[in-house]
Design a protein around this motif. Structure first.
Motif, PDB file in Angstrom:
ATOM      1  N   UNK A 125       0.827  -1.208   0.000  1.00  0.00           N
ATOM      2  CA  UNK A 125       0.000   0.000   0.000  1.00  0.00           C
ATOM      3  C   UNK A 125       0.864   1.261   0.000  1.00  0.00           C
ATOM      4  N   UNK A 126       2.072   1.128   0.502  1.00  0.00           N
ATOM      5  CA  UNK A 126       2.994   2.259   0.621  1.00  0.00           C
ATOM      6  C   UNK A 126       4.332   1.886   0.001  1.00  0.00           C
ATOM      7  N   UNK A 183       0.891   5.468  -1.709  1.00  0.00           N
ATOM      8  CA  UNK A 183       1.493   6.537  -0.920  1.00  0.00           C
ATOM      9  C   UNK A 183       3.011   6.423  -1.055  1.00  0.00           C
ATOM     10  N   UNK A 184       3.667   7.513  -1.420  1.00  0.00           N
ATOM     11  CA  UNK A 184       5.099   7.508  -1.708  1.00  0.00           C
ATOM     12  C   UNK A 184       5.856   8.343  -0.672  1.00  0.00           C
ATOM     13  N   UNK A 235       3.268  -4.048   4.632  1.00  0.00           N
ATOM     14  CA  UNK A 235       2.598  -3.453   3.475  1.00  0.00           C
ATOM     15  C   UNK A 235       3.479  -2.450   2.734  1.00  0.00           C
ATOM     16  N   UNK A 236       4.747  -2.342   3.138  1.00  0.00           N
ATOM     17  CA  UNK A 236       5.663  -1.386   2.528  1.00  0.00           C
ATOM     18  C   UNK A 236       6.631  -2.107   1.600  1.00  0.00           C
ATOM     19  N   UNK A 237       6.804  -1.571   0.409  1.00  0.00           N
ATOM     20  CA  UNK A 237       7.877  -1.992  -0.495  1.00  0.00           C
ATOM     21  C   UNK A 237       8.928  -0.891  -0.476  1.00  0.00           C
ATOM     22  N   UNK A 238      10.154  -1.257  -0.134  1.00  0.00           N
ATOM     23  CA  UNK A 238      11.240  -0.280  -0.068  1.00  0.00           C
ATOM     24  C   UNK A 238      12.113  -0.423  -1.304  1.00  0.00           C
ATOM     25  N   UNK A 239      12.296   0.679  -2.017  1.00  0.00           N
ATOM     26  CA  UNK A 239      12.969   0.687  -3.317  1.00  0.00           C
ATOM     27  C   UNK A 239      14.324   1.371  -3.172  1.00  0.00           C
ATOM     28  N   UNK A 240      15.386   0.662  -3.554  1.00  0.00           N
ATOM     29  CA  UNK A 240      16.721   1.201  -3.334  1.00  0.00           C
ATOM     30  C   UNK A 240      17.745   0.552  -4.255  1.00  0.00           C
ATOM     31  N   UNK A 273      11.094  -6.322   7.880  1.00  0.00           N
ATOM     32  CA  UNK A 273       9.745  -6.784   7.565  1.00  0.00           C
ATOM     33  C   UNK A 273       9.136  -6.201   6.305  1.00  0.00           C
ATOM     34  N   UNK A 274       9.834  -5.272   5.654  1.00  0.00           N
ATOM     35  CA  UNK A 274       9.363  -4.733   4.376  1.00  0.00           C
ATOM     36  C   UNK A 274       9.689  -5.709   3.244  1.00  0.00           C
ATOM     37  N   UNK A 275       9.104  -5.463   2.081  1.00  0.00           N
ATOM     38  CA  UNK A 275       9.561  -6.138   0.880  1.00  0.00           C
ATOM     39  C   UNK A 275      10.655  -5.266   0.248  1.00  0.00           C
ATOM     40  N   UNK A 276      11.746  -5.896  -0.126  1.00  0.00           N
ATOM     41  CA  UNK A 276      12.894  -5.173  -0.641  1.00  0.00           C
ATOM     42  C   UNK A 276      12.948  -5.203  -2.157  1.00  0.00           C
TER      43      UNK A 276
END
Length: 226
Positions: free
Chosen positions: A9-10, A116-117, A173-178, A191-194
């Motif tokens: 979601x975020x 949500x970004x 519910x967070x996907x972290x983009x890096x 616990x985020x998705x990477x």
């Protein structure tokens, strides 16, 4: 586990090397250093090393100060003798780094899709404000989350958990983009998705697993979510 788009979601984004290109800092060195490439690379690697060490020995400083110390070290190692004013002019390039070509359009698609970004970064608030303004993405972001808020750098789990609290989102519910492998591992551990951004088609640092998702650009993230 495979990437699960239905959980997301975020979306949180790293800043340096992910939204803006830190290699552009090499241009600021070019007028003052005969061979700027090794100085630039040592500057960046030492800056990251300082953040890792600071977490372990409780030696937090705002990232801009650590970045300044790392630049001075790189200049000293390579025997570059410049004034403090010249050094600070080089450092100031971090307020106006080049934005990767896929960023604005890719984030705009994600925004339009209803996500949500946020930015979650080691950078201190002043750095993030200038980065967002220069990148022209302020209208797409809900907010920025800085390591300065808890004085703890990536990849410590505390920062990602703090980000979940600040975004009022369950961490799952967070996907972290890096673009940073250590940042992917840190987010997944918390616990985020990477999501790993691999723009240069480089190898993954697979010593402790694989990213939940690998993309070549922000456009691929949009396609992978929908």
């Amino acid at each position: 586990m495979p990437f699960d788009p239905d959980r997301v979601t975020t979306i949180t984004f790293d800043s340096y090397s992910t939204i803006v290109d830190v290699e552009a800092a090499q241009k600021a060195l070019a007028d003052r250093v005969d061979d700027p490439r090794p100085v630039s690379r040592l500057w960046r690697s030492r800056s990251l090393a300082y953040t890792f060490l600071a977490n372990q020995i409780d030696a937090y400083k705002p990232f801009y100060e650590m970045n300044r110390d790392a630049l001075q070290y790189a200049l000293d190692v390579h025997g570059v003798d410049i004034t403090t004013e010249e050094r600070d002019e080089i450092l100031a390039v971090y307020h106006e780094l080049d934005v990767f070509d896929d960023v604005r359009d890719g984030m705009n698609k994600l925004y339009d899709a209803g996500y949500d970004l946020y930015v979650v970064s080691n950078g201190n608030p002043e750095m993030l404000d200038s980065m967002v303004d220069f990148a022209g993405i302020g209208g797409l972001l809900e907010d920025t989350v800085s390591a300065d808020e808890i004085q703890t750098f990536k990849p410590a789990a505390e920062l990602y958990r703090h980000a979940a609290e600040r975004t009022a989102t369950d961490i799952e519910e967070i996907a972290h983009v890096t673009a940073g492998y250590f940042d992917v591992y840190g987010a997944m551990h918390a616990g985020m998705q990477g999501v790993w951004v691999n723009r240069d088609d480089g190898p993954w640092d697979a010593f402790a697993g694989e990213p939940d998702l690998t993309i070549e650009s922000f456009h691929d993230l949009h396609d992978g979510l929908l």
